[in-house]
Structure formats: structure tokens, C-alpha cells
Design a protein around this motif. Structure first.
Motif, PDB file in Angstrom:
ATOM      1  N   LEU A 152      80.811  22.403  28.138  1.00  0.00           N
ATOM      2  CA  LEU A 152      80.517  22.119  29.544  1.00  0.00           C
ATOM      3  C   LEU A 152      80.350  23.416  30.336  1.00  0.00           C
ATOM      4  O   LEU A 152      79.469  23.522  31.203  1.00  0.00           O
ATOM      5  CB  LEU A 152      81.633  21.270  30.165  1.00  0.00           C
ATOM      6  N   ALA A 153      81.211  24.398  30.031  1.00  0.00           N
ATOM      7  CA  ALA A 153      81.113  25.689  30.727  1.00  0.00           C
ATOM      8  C   ALA A 153      79.789  26.381  30.412  1.00  0.00           C
ATOM      9  O   ALA A 153      79.235  27.099  31.256  1.00  0.00           O
ATOM     10  CB  ALA A 153      82.287  26.576  30.323  1.00  0.00           C
ATOM     11  N   THR A 154      79.262  26.143  29.211  1.00  0.00           N
ATOM     12  CA  THR A 154      77.965  26.716  28.834  1.00  0.00           C
ATOM     13  C   THR A 154      76.809  25.974  29.507  1.00  0.00           C
ATOM     14  O   THR A 154      75.863  26.578  30.006  1.00  0.00           O
ATOM     15  CB  THR A 154      77.793  26.660  27.297  1.00  0.00           C
ATOM     16  N   LEU A 155      76.909  24.647  29.535  1.00  0.00           N
ATOM     17  CA  LEU A 155      75.839  23.823  30.105  1.00  0.00           C
ATOM     18  C   LEU A 155      75.791  23.906  31.634  1.00  0.00           C
ATOM     19  O   LEU A 155      74.724  23.832  32.235  1.00  0.00           O
ATOM     20  CB  LEU A 155      76.028  22.365  29.684  1.00  0.00           C
ATOM     21  N   PHE A 156      76.973  24.036  32.250  1.00  0.00           N
ATOM     22  CA  PHE A 156      77.057  24.042  33.718  1.00  0.00           C
ATOM     23  C   PHE A 156      77.861  25.263  34.179  1.00  0.00           C
ATOM     24  O   PHE A 156      78.986  25.126  34.684  1.00  0.00           O
ATOM     25  CB  PHE A 156      77.704  22.747  34.217  1.00  0.00           C
ATOM     26  N   PRO A 157      77.313  26.465  33.975  1.00  0.00           N
ATOM     27  CA  PRO A 157      78.081  27.688  34.236  1.00  0.00           C
ATOM     28  C   PRO A 157      78.457  27.901  35.700  1.00  0.00           C
ATOM     29  O   PRO A 157      79.410  28.617  36.004  1.00  0.00           O
ATOM     30  CB  PRO A 157      77.147  28.798  33.741  1.00  0.00           C
ATOM     31  N   ASP A 158      77.728  27.282  36.601  1.00  0.00           N
ATOM     32  CA  ASP A 158      78.000  27.487  38.031  1.00  0.00           C
ATOM     33  C   ASP A 158      78.871  26.379  38.617  1.00  0.00           C
ATOM     34  O   ASP A 158      79.052  26.306  39.834  1.00  0.00           O
ATOM     35  CB  ASP A 158      76.683  27.562  38.805  1.00  0.00           C
ATOM     36  N   ARG A 159      79.424  25.520  37.769  1.00  0.00           N
ATOM     37  CA  ARG A 159      80.234  24.406  38.244  1.00  0.00           C
ATOM     38  C   ARG A 159      81.713  24.615  37.905  1.00  0.00           C
ATOM     39  O   ARG A 159      82.048  25.234  36.888  1.00  0.00           O
ATOM     40  CB  ARG A 159      79.755  23.093  37.622  1.00  0.00           C
ATOM     41  N   ILE A 160      82.594  24.057  38.746  1.00  0.00           N
ATOM     42  CA  ILE A 160      84.041  24.150  38.519  1.00  0.00           C
ATOM     43  C   ILE A 160      84.468  22.984  37.636  1.00  0.00           C
ATOM     44  O   ILE A 160      84.243  21.816  37.969  1.00  0.00           O
ATOM     45  CB  ILE A 160      84.821  24.113  39.851  1.00  0.00           C
ATOM     46  N   ILE A 161      85.082  23.319  36.510  1.00  0.00           N
ATOM     47  CA  ILE A 161      85.518  22.315  35.529  1.00  0.00           C
ATOM     48  C   ILE A 161      87.039  22.378  35.419  1.00  0.00           C
ATOM     49  O   ILE A 161      87.617  23.459  35.286  1.00  0.00           O
ATOM     50  CB  ILE A 161      84.876  22.578  34.148  1.00  0.00           C
ATOM     51  N   VAL A 162      87.687  21.222  35.460  1.00  0.00           N
ATOM     52  CA  VAL A 162      89.140  21.146  35.295  1.00  0.00           C
ATOM     53  C   VAL A 162      89.443  20.245  34.107  1.00  0.00           C
ATOM     54  O   VAL A 162      88.903  19.134  34.004  1.00  0.00           O
ATOM     55  CB  VAL A 162      89.821  20.604  36.572  1.00  0.00           C
ATOM     56  N   ARG A 163      90.285  20.761  33.207  1.00  0.00           N
ATOM     57  CA  ARG A 163      90.721  19.973  32.045  1.00  0.00           C
ATOM     58  C   ARG A 163      92.157  19.505  32.276  1.00  0.00           C
ATOM     59  O   ARG A 163      93.050  20.315  32.517  1.00  0.00           O
ATOM     60  CB  ARG A 163      90.623  20.821  30.772  1.00  0.00           C
ATOM     61  N   LEU A 164      92.355  18.199  32.200  1.00  0.00           N
ATOM     62  CA  LEU A 164      93.680  17.618  32.417  1.00  0.00           C
ATOM     63  C   LEU A 164      94.166  16.955  31.131  1.00  0.00           C
ATOM     64  O   LEU A 164      93.706  15.877  30.758  1.00  0.00           O
ATOM     65  CB  LEU A 164      93.635  16.578  33.541  1.00  0.00           C
ATOM     66  N   ASP A 165      95.058  17.632  30.434  1.00  0.00           N
ATOM     67  CA  ASP A 165      95.724  17.051  29.277  1.00  0.00           C
ATOM     68  C   ASP A 165      97.120  17.664  29.180  1.00  0.00           C
ATOM     69  O   ASP A 165      97.513  18.472  30.024  1.00  0.00           O
ATOM     70  CB  ASP A 165      94.918  17.255  27.983  1.00  0.00           C
ATOM     71  N   ARG A 166      97.862  17.287  28.175  1.00  0.00           N
ATOM     72  CA  ARG A 166      99.253  17.751  28.073  1.00  0.00           C
ATOM     73  C   ARG A 166      99.343  19.265  27.916  1.00  0.00           C
ATOM     74  O   ARG A 166     100.296  19.897  28.356  1.00  0.00           O
ATOM     75  CB  ARG A 166      99.944  17.065  26.898  1.00  0.00           C
ATOM     76  N   ASP A 167      98.330  19.870  27.306  1.00  0.00           N
ATOM     77  CA  ASP A 167      98.351  21.323  27.111  1.00  0.00           C
ATOM     78  C   ASP A 167      98.089  22.073  28.413  1.00  0.00           C
ATOM     79  O   ASP A 167      98.724  23.088  28.692  1.00  0.00           O
ATOM     80  CB  ASP A 167      97.295  21.732  26.065  1.00  0.00           C
ATOM     81  N   SER A 168      97.160  21.569  29.216  1.00  0.00           N
ATOM     82  CA  SER A 168      96.753  22.315  30.414  1.00  0.00           C
ATOM     83  C   SER A 168      97.654  22.056  31.613  1.00  0.00           C
ATOM     84  O   SER A 168      97.555  22.741  32.630  1.00  0.00           O
ATOM     85  CB  SER A 168      95.302  21.954  30.783  1.00  0.00           C
ATOM     86  N   THR A 169      98.546  21.056  31.515  1.00  0.00           N
ATOM     87  CA  THR A 169      99.393  20.717  32.669  1.00  0.00           C
ATOM     88  C   THR A 169     100.877  20.848  32.353  1.00  0.00           C
ATOM     89  O   THR A 169     101.711  20.180  32.956  1.00  0.00           O
ATOM     90  CB  THR A 169      99.098  19.279  33.147  1.00  0.00           C
ATOM     91  N   GLN A 170     101.219  21.721  31.394  1.00  0.00           N
ATOM     92  CA  GLN A 170     102.623  21.860  30.994  1.00  0.00           C
ATOM     93  C   GLN A 170     103.488  22.436  32.113  1.00  0.00           C
ATOM     94  O   GLN A 170     104.622  22.018  32.315  1.00  0.00           O
ATOM     95  CB  GLN A 170     102.739  22.750  29.755  1.00  0.00           C
ATOM     96  N   ARG A 171     102.957  23.409  32.836  1.00  0.00           N
ATOM     97  CA  ARG A 171     103.755  24.058  33.883  1.00  0.00           C
ATOM     98  C   ARG A 171     103.953  23.117  35.063  1.00  0.00           C
ATOM     99  O   ARG A 171     103.034  22.422  35.485  1.00  0.00           O
ATOM    100  CB  ARG A 171     103.085  25.351  34.354  1.00  0.00           C
ATOM    101  N   LYS A 172     105.162  23.136  35.585  1.00  0.00           N
ATOM    102  CA  LYS A 172     105.512  22.268  36.703  1.00  0.00           C
ATOM    103  C   LYS A 172     104.617  22.565  37.903  1.00  0.00           C
ATOM    104  O   LYS A 172     104.400  23.712  38.265  1.00  0.00           O
ATOM    105  CB  LYS A 172     106.987  22.496  37.078  1.00  0.00           C
ATOM    106  N   GLY A 173     104.082  21.520  38.484  1.00  0.00           N
ATOM    107  CA  GLY A 173     103.246  21.674  39.665  1.00  0.00           C
ATOM    108  C   GLY A 173     101.768  21.829  39.362  1.00  0.00           C
ATOM    109  O   GLY A 173     100.931  21.683  40.264  1.00  0.00           O
ATOM    110  N   THR A 174     101.423  22.115  38.088  1.00  0.00           N
ATOM    111  CA  THR A 174     100.013  22.337  37.739  1.00  0.00           C
ATOM    112  C   THR A 174      99.178  21.087  37.965  1.00  0.00           C
ATOM    113  O   THR A 174      98.090  21.136  38.564  1.00  0.00           O
ATOM    114  CB  THR A 174      99.887  22.786  36.267  1.00  0.00           C
ATOM    115  N   LEU A 175      99.659  19.960  37.474  1.00  0.00           N
ATOM    116  CA  LEU A 175      98.904  18.709  37.621  1.00  0.00           C
ATOM    117  C   LEU A 175      98.689  18.389  39.092  1.00  0.00           C
ATOM    118  O   LEU A 175      97.571  18.034  39.502  1.00  0.00           O
ATOM    119  CB  LEU A 175      99.646  17.564  36.934  1.00  0.00           C
ATOM    120  N   GLU A 176      99.746  18.515  39.901  1.00  0.00           N
ATOM    121  CA  GLU A 176      99.635  18.204  41.327  1.00  0.00           C
ATOM    122  C   GLU A 176      98.594  19.103  41.992  1.00  0.00           C
ATOM    123  O   GLU A 176      97.802  18.649  42.836  1.00  0.00           O
ATOM    124  CB  GLU A 176     100.994  18.368  42.012  1.00  0.00           C
TER     125      GLU A 176
END
Length: 762
Positions: free
Chosen positions: A529-553
Motif C-alpha cells: 500500500l505504501a508503494t501504491l499510494f506513497p502520498d497517503r497516510i496509512i495506519v495498520r491496526l493489529d496486536r503488533d502495532s498497538t501494543q503500547r498503551k494509548g497507541t490504539l486510542e
């Protein structure tokens, strides 16, 4: 044997609570305290009464400290009697009584006895599950008085832009300026775990001050914001539940995604608060708590407590005690909050009642939904179950007129249902799981400044690392599973036992072949997605990317502020979240759930599809849902597309009835595991032989068979399934069987557990 004689197990399991206020009965014989120990023993233990019992009555449910083995345990008083099956000289004495009164009501104690009996689980562990960790450890049942902070007059007036050079302070200041009243330490920690330095700086600048907690209104203000205007179906649901306040009834609120179920909850809750009563709201996932908490705090002026596993022990104890003392009016919590005592109970709500997360999968394997219904009956209050995709069990209870169905068939406001489309990807060119047609739809959506949500229920970079030369696959040494590639961390990780190893570059078998990632995970899709849409903001939400407290919020806040273009995530995106600017939802791999040996799989897949689809077009803009599939003619998919979830559920129930599967029959699954692969089947064969003696022909006994994943975390796993069309017959069998299982010599060589009403067979 000597050690067991010293702690004196009582063989009497037909106990009845017995009340007394005396340390010694007439005649001078010592009283016997019969207690439940939080350990895996299907029996009670007898102790002599403590030397001193204190001035008040000694009552069942009080916590005791007792000697046990070579140490001590916090136990729970079940009954007081004058007789023991053991000589008094062999009994140890209770060390001390920890409570001046039981912390649970008599109705709560009845619920725990029922749960222990129904789930055939040791009473001590059931009691332990009802208490927060700190109280299980014997700590005093005292509220921790938290500091609260509020804006000064200077803080109210200041422009936050004056703190641009101190962004953390600015963020905290804006949080207070958007919040009416004070914020406690717990509330600040839930918002951002690193709040303390910024708050201290703002106090030093006299923009904040330490204050008293907001007063809990009595007959005064209960609601801050006014309620939204409801449509006819919402109002009918509100009226039906409100008419039942003060008596037991179970309501199933079946509302399509975006139909305004939360507004229905809040308007009913207001009526409960006006009666001076409390509300328990259970959610399946921690990730849903912050969003709902914020909405509740905006609406209600009463004190709201939160309880889930990401809080500290002290915070959870405070929530537990505040509800018990009536200090709090609303508790938002996950499964474990179910047993929280309520001083003035008025209503229990379970949101997303179909969710498998409401079933405990380890230790005390209870269903929060089913126990909540029993608790509502004991408390004589209504129970409200809400879902866009009700479980087949709940729909069956509607058919049997045990539950009252409340239906919200339309989306609230001007929102319309999304258009569902099956995208046949057979023989189509794909870019890391994305078809060209889907990529074009994403481009069109982004060009309209609308958001896209992509769903893939598999985290990591790829689920398999394979050698292109010899076919070697990276496998977990402890599980019958492949290691998952986590490219960003340069790791291979097992998602079942969490074993990790560095990401290897050469095949360990042939040492020459090219190692190739096989399959898709969210991390891999994020990179394309980062390659196809380099000028767009992409957020990945899964257990790995939201481990730190407050990240998901923080991510959810960015999404709702329109700062994110593409949202990519796993199951945590499937339910509950409100993304008004998401107009395109794509399920990248719908086929992975179509083929399973578990009869629950079709129901879970249908629920997942509908829940994920519900994130699209929740505001005025129309939504579209694309499901990439290689099986476009599959009956499950075509039924959902053409007829909806209700028709699917009716068909699925008819199939279950034909096959005599739950909810038209009742199951119990006995699992066993051991390091030695020969022991679990030997143990289960012995249990099966015993069970056939007790069954009297009313019970199907299937197995033993290997679990679908036979080896996990180094243990070999097998299972034995009991099934009957008569619930009473099944439990009668288990009542006789459980004491006999403990006597089997093979039982000492395996770990075993019993799962009543299992939600999966893994």
C-alpha cells in the motif's frame, strides 16, 4: 499422604451455607470452618475456627487466611459446622479472618455456587475469579483515594497555541479544556500513560490544580448532553426494556450495523439512573472500551468506572469497590467484570453478545453471556443483549420465547446500508493480495477525500517461510504450526506459543534454495500500500502495532479527525468502531474462513463479514463493501449478499437441527495434554470407559481424538466430546464422573480441563 492429611480435604461436596456468630457452640466443641481454596480441587477443606473471630458475625463469603501445605492461602468461607469427617486433632486452625463482612451479597454467592455447579469447576477458583487480583492476595478492601486535577481560571482562558513549544503540555491542556470537570489519575492513565510530567508542569504554571473528585449527583444532574432523536424502532426498543425495569427479562436487540444500538443503551441507562440504580455494561474487547467510555462520559454526569486487563490491580480494585459501595453508577468492563458486586443493580447490558471473547478459554471456562442471564434472574433485573449478528443460541432462545426480540432494521439518521459486492479474483493479476479492480476502487475513493478500510485477519508479514528450492518450511519446534514472518522486527514468531527466532536468510535444509514468504499478513499488505499510494497516510491496526498503551486510542483519534486515508487491520476493526468517513471496505481474503472442521466456523465467518461491512457508509455518504474471493458461488456468501444475516441464521439453525448440533443439543469437551504424547489418549480412554458406565444411553461419547492442532507449546493435545439432546442427562453424567476422574492414576500424568458449551473444538 501425610501432607494431605495435614490440610484435611473434606469429602462432603453437598454443602449448604450455614450462618453463625459464635466462636464456640454450646457444649464447648470447636466450630469447623468449611472453606474453598483457590486451587484445582473438587472438594472443600475443613479448618478449626480461628482463636479470635472479631466482634461481628462470621458469614459465608468472607475471606480467610489459612495454612495450606507448606505455605498459606487466601480462602473463602463456605459454611460453619460442628462436625468434620476428620478428627479435630488433625485439623489446622484458620490463621485470621480478613473481612469484617462478606464482600459479595448473598445473591452473588448463589451465582458463584451455581457457576461452579454448572461448569463443573472447583468452587475456590470460581470464587477467586469474582475478586480483583489484589483482593485475591488478601489485601484490605480499601478504596485508593486518587488525586484529581482541574483547570484553573487561567487554564480555562489560555490559548493552547501558546504552548506550541511544549506539545505534550499543549495536548494535556486541550484534553482538560475539552472535558467538563476534573480528571482523575486513572482517567489520565487511560488516556496517556505518560501524563505525569506534563501535568506537573501545568500545575507549576498554575494552569491546573489538584482538586476534589467531581461530586456524584443524587437527585440532581444525571445527564450532560441531550439525547438524540430516535426513530420509531429505537423508541419501541427503549420503551420495551424500560417497562421491564425492576423485574427479570432478557431482551435481544438485533440491530443492523449503524442502527443506533448505543443510543438505545444510553437512553435506557438514563431511566435506570433515575431510579437510583446501577448499570453493568460488558464489552467483548478492550479496544472497544475507550470509544464507548468517551461517549458515556459526554452523555452522563454520574461517576463511571472501567475494568479490564490493561488497568493496574489498584485501578481494578477501585472500580470493584466503588460499584460495591454504590459510589459509581455505571461500570464498563470486559468479561472479567461480570462478577463485580453492585449495591443497587438495575440493568446488565452485553454489547456484541455473539462475540466468542465472552467465553473464557482457560481455567474457569465460563460464558459471560450465559452467566449474565443467570445473574439477572437472581437479581430480578433485565438483561439486554445487543448485536448486529446475534448468536444462533440467542436466536434459538428467541424462538423458544425465552428472550424478547427487539429489531432495528434500519440505520440511524440518513445513513444507508452499504452495497455488498463479491469480487472474483480467479486468474486475476494480484499485487500482494490486492486485485487491480480493488486498487482502482481505492484510488477513486481517496480522490473523493474519503477513507478506505482494508480487513485481513492475519498479522505479521507472511504466515509461511518456504524454500523455493527444496520445499522446506520454517516450523515451530513446539507446535504443529508454521512460524510467521515479522519482517519489520526481523523475526520468525509462533502465534500459538510466542516462540521467536531471528529471521534466517538461508534454507537450513538444502542451504542453497531461495527462501520465499508465502501468504499474506497485514505487515506485507501495508508495504505494498505504501508503494501504491506513497502520498497517503496509512495506519495498520493489529496486536503488533498497538501494543503500547494509548497507541490504539491515538490512531482512532487520528482516523476520526480525517488524518488517515487508509486503515488496514485485523479482528479489532470488525466491530463497534464508528468511522463516519469510511466509504469503502474491502475484505482481502474471505475464503480462508470457508473451510473448517469446526461447525461454528460458518456462523463466525458470516458474523465477521457483516461486522466488517458495517464500518462502511455510517454517515450520509453511501458505502461499498468488496469481498475478494475465489469461491463467488459459495452458498454462505451468496446468501449473505442477497438475503442478509437473518436468512443465513435461519438456514444455519435448520442445518444444526438436522444434525442435532448445538443449540439443539448440549456439549462438554474434555481436553487433556501432556509432554508424553501417549498419556492424553490413555487418560481419555479411561474417562470414556467410566462415562459409558454412567451414561445410560442418553449421551454420545465421541473420541478420544487428537486436537486439530495436536502439539502446542510442547504439549500433545487430545479431546473427548460428550453430547446429548438432554442438558439434564449430560450434567447428571458429569456430576458422577468428575469425582471419579480425580481417582484415575492416569489423571496425575496429564493436564486436563472440562469445557461446558465449548465455542470451538480447538
Amino acid at each position: 499422604m501425610v501432607a494431605w492429611a495435614a490440610i484435611c480435604p473434606s469429602a462432603n461436596n453437598n454443602y449448604k451455607p450455614h450462618l453463625t456468630t459464635m466462636a464456640k457452640p454450646p457444649g464447648g466443641n470447636e466450630l469447623i470452618f468449611r472453606v474453598a481454596i483457590p486451587a484445582p480441587f473438587y472438594r472443600l477443606f475443613d479448618y478449626l475456627a480461628p482463636a479470635e473471630t472479631g466482634p461481628g458475625p462470621v458469614l459465608p463469603g468472607m475471606r480467610l487466611e489459612v495454612p495450606f501445605g507448606k505455605g498459606s492461602k487466601v480462602a473463602f468461607l463456605i459454611a460453619i459446622t460442628q462436625h468434620s469427617e476428620f478428627d479435630n486433632s488433625k485439623l489446622k486452625r484458620v490463621t485470621r479472618i480478613l473481612d469484617d463482612e462478606p464482600l459479595l451479597s448473598s445473591k452473588d454467592l448463589r451465582l458463584l455456587h451455581w457457576a461452579s455447579s454448572y461448569y463443573h469447576h472447583p468452587l475456590g477458583e470460581v470464587f477467586s475469579a469474582a475478586f480483583p487480583v489484589s483482593l485475591r492476595q488478601g489485601k484490605p478492601a480499601e478504596l485508593h483515594v486518587e488525586k484529581c486535577y482541574t483547570l484553573t481560571e487561567q487554564g480555562l482562558a489560555i490559548d493552547g497555541n501558546r504552548l506550541n513549544r511544549a506539545p505534550k503540555q499543549k495536548s494535556v491542556l486541550e484534553k482538560f479544556q475539552c472535558h467538563a470537570g476534573s480528571l482523575s489519575e486513572t482517567e489520565l492513565s487511560l488516556w496517556n500513560e505518560n501524563w505525569r510530567p506534563a501535568v506537573k508542569a501545568l500545575v507549576d504554571k498554575q494552569l491546573l490544580e489538584i482538586s476534589q473528585p467531581d461530586a456524584v449527583p443524587g437527585n440532581g444532574l444525571l445527564v450532560r448532553d441531550s439525547a438524540l432523536q430516535c426513530n420509531a424502532q429505537q423508541q419501541a426498543a427503549i420503551d420495551a426494556v424500560c417497562e421491564s425495569l425492576g423485574q427479570f427479562a432478557v431482551f435481544l436487540l438485533e440491530g443492523v450495523t449503524g442502527s443506533g444500538k448505543t443510543e438505545v443503551y444510553m437512553q435506557i441507562i438514563r431511566h435506570v439512573l433515575e431510579r437510583g440504580q446501577q448499570v453493568l455494561v460488558l464489552l467483548p474487547e478492550i479496544t472497544l472500551t475507550p470509544q464507548l467510555e468517551e461517549r458515556f462520559r459526554q452523555r452522563f454526569a454520574v461517576t463511571i468506572a472501567v475494568s479490564h486487563s490493561k488497568l493496574t490491580d489498584g485501578q481494578r480494585q477501585n472500580a470493584w469497590l466503588q460499584m460495591r459501595q454504590g459510589v459509581c453508577s455505571i461500570l464498563l468492563g470486559t468479561r472479567s467484570a461480570l462478577f463485580t458486586p453492585l449495591k443497587n443493580p438495575g440493568l446488565i447490558i452485553l454489547d456484541e453478545e455473539h462475540d466468542a471473547s465472552f467465553k473464557q478459554q482457560e481455567g474457569f471456562r465460563f460464558s459471560a453471556r450465559d452467566v449474565a442471564v443467570v445473574r439477572g434472574k437472581l437479581l430480578n433485573i433485565p438483561v439486554l443483549l445487543g448485536s448486529a449478528t446475534p448468536s444462533l443460541e440467542s436466536l434459538h432462545n428467541v424462538d423458544r420465547r425465552r428472550y424478547h426480540l427487539l429489531h432495528l432494521p434500519e440505520r440511524a439518521g440518513n445513513a444507508t446500508a452499504p452495497i455488498l459486492q463479491l469480487l472474483d479474483i480467479r486468474n486475476k493479476r494480484m499485487q500482494e493480495g490486492l486485485s487491480e479492480a480493488l486498487i482502482e476502487d481505492i484510488r477513486k475513493t481517496l480522490s473523493r477525500n474519503e477513507q478506505v478500510l482494508l480487513f485481513l485477519n492475519r498479522r505479521g508479514y507472511a504466515p509461511t517461510l518456504i524454500c523455493h528450492g527444496c520445499g522446506w518450511v520454517a516450523r515451530c519446534r513446539r507446535c504443529d504450526a508454521n512460524l510467521v514472518i515479522h519482517y519489520d522486527e526481523s523475526l520468525l514468531r509462533c502465534h500459538h506459543c510466542a516462540q521467536e527466532q531471528p529471521l534466517i536468510q538461508r534454507c537450513v535444509a538444502c542451504e542453497t534454495g531461495e527462501l520465499t514468504p508465502l501468504g499474506l499478513g497485514t505487515e506485507r499488505v501495508e508495504k505494498v500500500l505504501a508503494t501504491l499510494f506513497p502520498d497517503r497516510i496509512i495506519v495498520r491496526l493489529d496486536r503488533d502495532s498497538t501494543q503500547r498503551k494509548g497507541t490504539l486510542e491515538n490512531y482512532l483519534q487520528q482516523i476520526n479527525q480525517g488524518l488517515v486515508d487508509i486503515i488496514l487491520g485485523t479482528q479489532m476493526l470488525a466491530k463497534g468502531h464508528h468511522f463516519p468517513n469510511v466509504t469503502l471496505v474491502a475484505i482481502l481474503d474471505v475464503d480462508s474462513g470457508l473451510f473448517s472442521i469446526d461447525f461454528h466456523a460458518a456462523e463466525k465467518l458470516a458474523q465477521m463479514i457483516v461486522q466488517v461491512s458495517g464500518r462502511a457508509g455510517r454517515a450520509e455518504k453511501p458505502g461499498k463493501v468488496i469481498m475478494q474471493t475465489r469461491k463467488p458461488e459459495h452458498p454462505l456468501l451468496t446468501t449473505l449478499i442477497r438475503q442478509g444475516y437473518s436468512d443465513f441464521a435461519r438456514t444455519a439453525l435448520a442445518e444444526r437441527k438436522e444434525a442435532a448440533l448445538p443449540p439443539f443439543s448440549y456439549q462438554a469437551l474434555l481436553r487433556a495434554q501432556a509432554l508424553d504424547g501417549k498419556m492424553p489418549p490413555l487418560f481419555l480412554e479411561a474417562v470414556g470407559k467410566l462415562a459409558r458406565q454412567y451414561s445410560q444411553g442418553h449421551i454420545q461419547i465421541l473420541g478420544p481424538v487428537a486436537a486439530p492442532m495436536t502439539r502446542r507449546a510442547g504439549l500433545y493435545r487430545y479431546q473427548l466430546l460428550f453430547q446429548s439432546t438432554r442438558r439434564q442427562a449430560l450434567h447428571a453424567l458429569l456430576d458422577g464422573l468428575m469425582p471419579e476422574i480425580e481417582k484415575l492414576k492416569q489423571a496425575k500424568k496429564v493436564r486436563w480441563s472440562l469445557d461446558i458449551d465449548p465455542v470451538d473444538l480447538y
